[in-house]
Design an enzyme around this catalytic site. Sequence first.
Site, short mmCIF file in Angstrom:
data_model
loop_
_atom_site.label_atom_id
_atom_site.label_comp_id
_atom_site.label_asym_id
_atom_site.label_seq_id
_atom_site.Cartn_x
_atom_site.Cartn_y
_atom_site.Cartn_z
N ASN A 85 0.86 -1.18 0.00
CA ASN A 85 0.00 0.00 0.00
C ASN A 85 0.90 1.23 0.00
OD1 ASN A 85 -1.81 2.05 0.44
ND2 ASN A 85 -2.35 1.43 2.53
N GLU A 112 -5.02 -5.03 10.52
CA GLU A 112 -4.01 -3.99 10.74
C GLU A 112 -4.30 -3.28 12.05
OE1 GLU A 112 -2.08 -2.69 6.78
OE2 GLU A 112 -3.80 -1.41 7.13
N SER A 115 3.77 -2.17 10.27
CA SER A 115 5.23 -2.20 10.46
C SER A 115 5.86 -3.53 10.03
CB SER A 115 5.59 -1.85 11.90
OG SER A 115 5.18 -0.53 12.21
N GLY A 137 2.83 2.31 10.84
CA GLY A 137 3.78 3.42 10.72
C GLY A 137 4.48 3.77 12.01
N LYS A 155 0.02 4.29 -0.19
CA LYS A 155 -0.61 5.48 0.42
C LYS A 155 -0.42 6.68 -0.51
CE LYS A 155 -0.03 3.24 4.83
NZ LYS A 155 0.14 3.31 6.27
N GLU A 204 -6.65 4.56 7.94
CA GLU A 204 -6.48 6.00 7.66
C GLU A 204 -7.75 6.58 7.05
OE1 GLU A 204 -2.81 5.59 5.50
OE2 GLU A 204 -1.80 5.05 7.38
N HIS A 260 -9.36 1.03 4.99
CA HIS A 260 -8.07 1.24 5.65
C HIS A 260 -8.28 2.16 6.85
CE1 HIS A 260 -3.97 2.50 6.42
NE2 HIS A 260 -3.62 1.39 5.82
P1 13P Z 1 3.29 0.41 7.68
O1 13P Z 1 3.79 -0.88 7.06
O2 13P Z 1 4.03 1.62 7.18
O3 13P Z 1 3.21 0.31 9.17
O4 13P Z 1 1.79 0.61 7.15
C1 13P Z 1 0.89 -0.44 7.25
C2 13P Z 1 -0.32 -0.10 6.47
O5 13P Z 1 -1.08 0.77 6.82
C3 13P Z 1 -0.55 -0.85 5.21
O6 13P Z 1 -1.83 -0.60 4.73
#
Ligand code: 13P
Length: 230
Positions: free
Chosen positions: A6, A154, A190, A160, A8, A86, A84
């Site tokens: 992903n 997740e 992560s 992150g 983002k 976010e 997601h």
């Molecule tokens: P990270 O791998 O940067 O922690 O992000 C995970 C994520 O949100 C994947 O959709």
Amino acid sequence: MLIAGNWKMFKGPAEARTFFDGFEAPADVDVVFCPPYVSLGSAVETGQTIYAQNVHWEPTGPYTGEISPQMLVELGVQGALVGHSERRQLFGETDEMVARRARAALEAGLGVIACVGETLEQRESGDTELVLKIQVEAISFAAGAHERLVIAYEPVWAIGTGKTATPEMAEEAHAFIKGLLDRPVLYGGSVKPENAAELMSQTSVDGALVGGASLDPDSFAAICWAASTS
Ligand code: 13P
């Protein structure tokens, strides 16, 4: 195993092309990329499996800023993320919206990776299973155990932050989710080349959804190799 990257809000079309020039994955791992909308076209041209990061539930309409499943199909995109954290936390997406997005995308022939996960506050107050049940059941009610549906667990506190769920925590959550909906479950939060193999070795972990470490071709390839049996 399915490993999804992903991206983002990183990598416009030119940067996306540069990434693919330097990327090679093992043949026995299914690899999916989720670039930003503007880079979907250039990513599709590489022949890789490309998913969008979100998708609306209507085919057309007055929905400024949204993209329909049919538009993604026309572009050669094969699926979409939905729900997601976010999107849920920063843009107000509800379980109902996530469920509608998932159902419409599946009905249009797309694959779906539907994301679920608890916040730190919810985990610390002992509500992880309650939260997962509500989120997964909304998706399950709308879409059922559809053959093109995959769930991504997740935990919000692991995204992150460099804090990964322990393999045991991931296994426990994945097994719980599979008890609610019999579909593959990816782990996200992560994931790095250093921790991927141990996470992937858990019985109920069927792959990974990778954020930061999917932006570099070498580190993402290393995660794919960690998931490979070859
Ligand atoms: P990270 O791998 O940067 O922690 O992000 C995970 C994520 O949100 C994947 O959709």
